[in-house]
Design a protein around this motif. Structure first.
Motif, short mmCIF file in Angstrom:
data_model
loop_
_atom_site.label_atom_id
_atom_site.label_comp_id
_atom_site.label_asym_id
_atom_site.label_seq_id
_atom_site.Cartn_x
_atom_site.Cartn_y
_atom_site.Cartn_z
N SER A 110 10.49 -6.87 0.78
CA SER A 110 9.97 -6.23 1.99
C SER A 110 8.51 -6.61 2.23
N ARG A 111 8.12 -6.40 3.47
CA ARG A 111 6.72 -6.47 3.88
C ARG A 111 6.59 -5.63 5.15
N ALA A 112 5.38 -5.33 5.56
CA ALA A 112 5.16 -4.57 6.78
C ALA A 112 5.65 -5.38 7.98
N SER A 113 6.22 -4.69 8.95
CA SER A 113 6.85 -5.40 10.07
C SER A 113 5.89 -5.81 11.18
N THR A 114 4.78 -5.10 11.32
CA THR A 114 3.82 -5.38 12.39
C THR A 114 2.40 -5.25 11.86
N TRP A 115 1.44 -5.65 12.66
CA TRP A 115 0.05 -5.62 12.21
C TRP A 115 -0.41 -4.19 11.92
N TYR A 116 0.04 -3.22 12.75
CA TYR A 116 -0.43 -1.87 12.50
C TYR A 116 0.26 -1.25 11.29
N TYR A 117 1.47 -1.67 11.00
CA TYR A 117 2.08 -1.22 9.75
C TYR A 117 1.45 -1.91 8.55
N ARG A 118 0.93 -3.13 8.75
CA ARG A 118 0.22 -3.80 7.65
C ARG A 118 -1.02 -3.02 7.26
N LEU A 119 -1.68 -2.39 8.25
CA LEU A 119 -2.85 -1.57 7.93
C LEU A 119 -2.46 -0.39 7.05
N ALA A 120 -1.22 0.07 7.19
CA ALA A 120 -0.75 1.21 6.41
C ALA A 120 0.12 0.79 5.24
N TRP A 121 0.06 -0.49 4.84
CA TRP A 121 0.95 -1.01 3.80
C TRP A 121 0.85 -0.24 2.49
N PRO A 122 -0.34 0.15 2.01
CA PRO A 122 -0.38 0.95 0.77
C PRO A 122 0.43 2.24 0.89
N VAL A 123 0.40 2.86 2.05
CA VAL A 123 1.18 4.08 2.26
C VAL A 123 2.66 3.75 2.27
N LEU A 124 3.03 2.65 2.95
CA LEU A 124 4.43 2.24 3.00
C LEU A 124 4.97 1.94 1.61
N ARG A 125 4.16 1.28 0.79
CA ARG A 125 4.59 0.96 -0.58
C ARG A 125 4.80 2.23 -1.39
N PHE A 126 3.91 3.19 -1.21
CA PHE A 126 4.05 4.46 -1.92
C PHE A 126 5.33 5.16 -1.50
N GLN A 127 5.60 5.19 -0.20
CA GLN A 127 6.79 5.85 0.30
C GLN A 127 8.06 5.11 -0.14
N GLN A 128 7.99 3.78 -0.18
CA GLN A 128 9.14 3.00 -0.63
C GLN A 128 9.46 3.34 -2.09
N ALA A 129 8.43 3.41 -2.94
CA ALA A 129 8.65 3.76 -4.34
C ALA A 129 9.22 5.17 -4.47
N LYS A 130 8.74 6.07 -3.64
CA LYS A 130 9.24 7.45 -3.66
C LYS A 130 10.71 7.50 -3.30
N PHE A 131 11.09 6.79 -2.23
CA PHE A 131 12.49 6.82 -1.81
C PHE A 131 13.39 6.08 -2.78
N THR A 132 12.86 5.06 -3.46
CA THR A 132 13.67 4.37 -4.46
C THR A 132 14.04 5.33 -5.58
N LYS A 133 13.10 6.17 -6.03
CA LYS A 133 13.40 7.16 -7.05
C LYS A 133 14.45 8.15 -6.56
N LEU A 134 14.32 8.55 -5.29
CA LEU A 134 15.31 9.46 -4.72
C LEU A 134 16.68 8.80 -4.60
N TYR A 135 16.69 7.51 -4.26
CA TYR A 135 17.95 6.77 -4.20
C TYR A 135 18.64 6.77 -5.56
N LEU A 136 17.87 6.45 -6.59
CA LEU A 136 18.44 6.37 -7.94
C LEU A 136 18.98 7.72 -8.39
#
Length: 216
Positions: free
Chosen positions: A180-206
């Motif tokens: 994965s990567r951020a889809s747009t420039w404004y999501y790239r600015l929030a990429w650290p937040v997106l990565r944190f949320q992705q890790a959170k949801f991965t734990k919930l998935y498991l």
């Protein structure tokens, strides 16, 4: 192996099926961040069947707190007929019958190749919508799963796969892989937040398919 592959261009990235690559963690698509995690779900054929039924009816996503909406069947399913040995018995590598039913008992359609959905989730005070398309389905006797790719409007660009495996030692495992990567420039600015949320949801998935939710 039965594997239906989606070839339309409705997803928002180029490396369709990239989560199948054995060397994904070492050589992800350029510019993308790879991830792979596994958890043991237990053992026995019954545990495998229960886990795959949940998996193929969006149980991981719903179990993690997401809302799954706007389900639409795709047109990319390929049918593979049953094959037989010379003596008339079914060949050993038959697909598992999880997708023979179109709907679960509660009316939920089984995940099929080309299906689209919108995943809705809360991220802090914000409501996030993430449209996805199923890009392949794996349906084997001891290995069942699928992957979806991001569509326009998703905060990320990339692909994520969810595969449940019944191994030779009778253990049952869930493996999640993604790039994965951020889809747009404004999501790239929030990429650290997106990565944190992705890790959170991965734990919930498991945790979603685990019989006792014992994932730390």
């Amino acid at each position: 192996m039965r594997r239906a592959t989606f070839t339309d261009a409705a997803v928002s990235y180029a490396a369709i099926g990239g989560t199948l690559a054995p060397d994904l963690m070492s050589y992800p698509p350029k510019g993308y961040r790879p991830m792979e995690q596994s958890v043991r779900l237990g053992s026995s054929k019954e545990r495998f069947e229960a886990a795959t039924k949940l998996l193929m009816t969006w149980g991981i996503q719903r179990g993690s707190g997401m809302e799954v909406t706007d389900l639409e069947n795709g047109t990319g399913v390929q049918y593979t007929p049953v094959t037989f040995q010379p003596d008339g018995t079914p060949a050993a590598s038959q697909q598992h019958p999880v997708n023979e039913a179109t709907f679960d008992d509660d009316g939920t359609p089984y995940i099929a190749n080309g299906m689209t959905a919108t995943l809705k989730m809360k991220v802090w005070l914000f409501a996030v919508t993430a449209p996805v398309r199923v890009v392949y389905v794996i349906d084997e006797a001891a290995r069942i799963g699928f992957a979806y790719g991001t569509m326009t409007g998703h905060p990320e660009s990339g692909e994520e796969s969810f595969i449940v495996e019944h191994r030779d030692d009778d253990s049952v495992w869930l493996t999640i892989r993604s790039f994965s990567r951020a889809s747009t420039w404004y999501y790239r600015l929030a990429w650290p937040v997106l990565r944190f949320q992705q890790a959170k949801f991965t734990k919930l998935y498991l945790r979603a398919l685990h019989p006792v939710g014992a994932i730390k």
